[in-house]
Design a protein around this motif. Structure first.
Motif, PDB file in Angstrom:
ATOM      1  N   LYS A 171     -78.530   2.983  24.005  1.00 27.67           N
ATOM      2  CA  LYS A 171     -77.443   3.896  23.601  1.00 27.67           C
ATOM      3  C   LYS A 171     -77.360   5.129  24.503  1.00 27.67           C
ATOM      4  N   GLU A 172     -77.653   4.909  25.792  1.00 29.07           N
ATOM      5  CA  GLU A 172     -77.511   5.962  26.790  1.00 29.07           C
ATOM      6  C   GLU A 172     -76.189   5.757  27.523  1.00 29.07           C
ATOM      7  N   PRO A 173     -75.304   6.746  27.530  1.00 32.48           N
ATOM      8  CA  PRO A 173     -74.004   6.590  28.188  1.00 32.48           C
ATOM      9  C   PRO A 173     -74.127   6.238  29.669  1.00 32.48           C
ATOM     10  N   ASN A 207     -69.143   3.099  25.622  1.00 32.71           N
ATOM     11  CA  ASN A 207     -70.521   3.147  26.101  1.00 32.71           C
ATOM     12  C   ASN A 207     -70.698   3.880  27.425  1.00 32.71           C
ATOM     13  N   GLY A 208     -69.600   4.226  28.063  1.00 34.22           N
ATOM     14  CA  GLY A 208     -69.678   4.942  29.326  1.00 34.22           C
ATOM     15  C   GLY A 208     -68.319   5.470  29.726  1.00 34.22           C
ATOM     16  N   GLN A 209     -68.287   6.271  30.777  1.00 42.19           N
ATOM     17  CA  GLN A 209     -67.045   6.881  31.242  1.00 42.19           C
ATOM     18  C   GLN A 209     -66.886   6.670  32.737  1.00 42.19           C
ATOM     19  N   VAL A 210     -65.622   6.597  33.184  1.00 43.90           N
ATOM     20  CA  VAL A 210     -65.321   6.548  34.609  1.00 43.90           C
ATOM     21  C   VAL A 210     -64.206   7.535  34.906  1.00 43.90           C
ATOM     22  N   LEU A 211     -64.308   8.204  36.041  1.00 47.15           N
ATOM     23  CA  LEU A 211     -63.248   9.096  36.503  1.00 47.15           C
ATOM     24  C   LEU A 211     -63.062   8.920  38.005  1.00 47.15           C
TER      25      LEU A 211
END
Length: 322
Positions: A38-40, A246-250
């Motif tokens: 559960k780590e982004p 669960n995660g992010q992108v930019l």
């Protein structure tokens, strides 16, 4: 945390490359370790050696060679304009940057639409571009039509074919920029119709079922993206999809403020590299105009007095009389 692996490759199998000092790259298993803990997961775009170096040095988990490089770095009006070979050139440049991040590559518009075979060949070409390439990302639309006439999206079929061949695929649903004309512009998806939101959910499920290792959700209401994330067993990456993924992108140019344009609502501008860069170059130009740069003592190179004297003797001597 995932930052404590050995820094160089160790040869354990006959086909594994010998240790060459190359930093170990993250694998899908490593990304899943973060997912289960559960780590982004952090993901950012990169377009060349410099931006890839920045992303790697910053410790991002995934570096995406996104087709956004067409508009953000190359001056095209649309991401759909970039050609396959031009795109592949940038993939190779990004892969030259050292660092452990997992490298993911977009399948650009026009490189897979003609046929399943074309798509397979494109994906193979990317995987062969560099040993650093870990997988490809494909934009996938929701089913078209209604009832018995409903047709499965072509890109979903391609994703299934690639997965069956052992090529790692991240499926991209929601707002799919390559299909902006079909979607009537760059708009939030699944916010005006429960049926549309359900279609995104079912497409995400299908991507998981055919073997995609992850699903990217773009411009999807955060309640919908959170619901999808809770019901999938693969990591979801969001852009304009809220915190429930669960995660992010930019896009890196948005993060750094590389251009004078305002960033989209889904992004966050952490700096103003455009203004800072212009200011620094302006200082340089002014120093040149005022002859403050270069400084002979700081920026120049000296010649020994005896060599200088000999030089003058050579150039000042008149032509010899025969």
């Amino acid at each position: 945390m995932l930052r404590h692996w050995p820094k160089v490759l160790n040869r354990r199998y006959s086909s594994h490359p010998a240790s060459t000092g190359m930093i170990r790259s993250l694998t899908i298993a490593d990304l899943y370790a973060k997912y289960h803990a559960k780590e982004p997961i952090s993901m950012v775009t990169a377009y060349d050696f410099i931006t890839a170096n920045w992303a790697q040095s910053a410790g991002c988990d995934v570096v995406l060679v996104g087709d956004s490089l067409a508009t953000c770095a190359l001056g095209y009006d649309s991401t759909n304009q970039i050609g396959l070979e031009e795109f592949r050139y940038h993939v190779q440049a990004v892969c030259r940057a050292p660092g452990p991040a997992f490298v993911l590559v977009d399948m650009p518009f026009g490189s897979f639409e003609s046929s399943i075979q074309q798509g397979i060949e494109t994906a193979i070409a990317f995987m062969k571009s560099s040993a650093r390439v870990g997988g490809v990302k494909i934009e996938v639309g929701s089913p078209v039509g209604q009832g018995e006439s409903q047709k499965q999206d072509y890109s979903l079929q391609l994703a299934a074919e690639l997965c069956s061949r052992g090529i790692p695929v991240m499926g991209h649903v929601g707002l799919t920029p390559q299909r902006a004309h079909f979607l009537s512009g760059f708009k939030v998806q699944g916010s005006k119709s429960a049926k549309d939101a359900a279609a995104i959910y079912h497409t995400a499920q299908q991507l998981q079922d055919i073997g995609c290792f992850s699903v990217l959700l773009e411009c999807v209401p955060h309640k919908v993206s959170s619901y999808i994330t809770q019901r999938l067993s693969v990591p979801t990456i969001g852009i304009g999809a809220g915190l429930g993924v669960n995660g992010q992108v930019l896009v890196q140019s948005d993060i750094l403020g590389m251009t004078p344009h305002a960033v989209p609502k889904l992004a966050h501008k952490y700096g103003d590299l455009n203004s800072e860069s212009i200011g620094l170059i302006k200082r340089y130009a002014n120093d040149v105009s005022e002859q403050k740069f270069p400084d002979n003592n700081k920026n120049g190179f000296k010649i020994k007095d005896d060599i200088w004297a000999e030089f003058l003797e050579h150039v000042n001597a008149g032509p010899r009389n025969e």
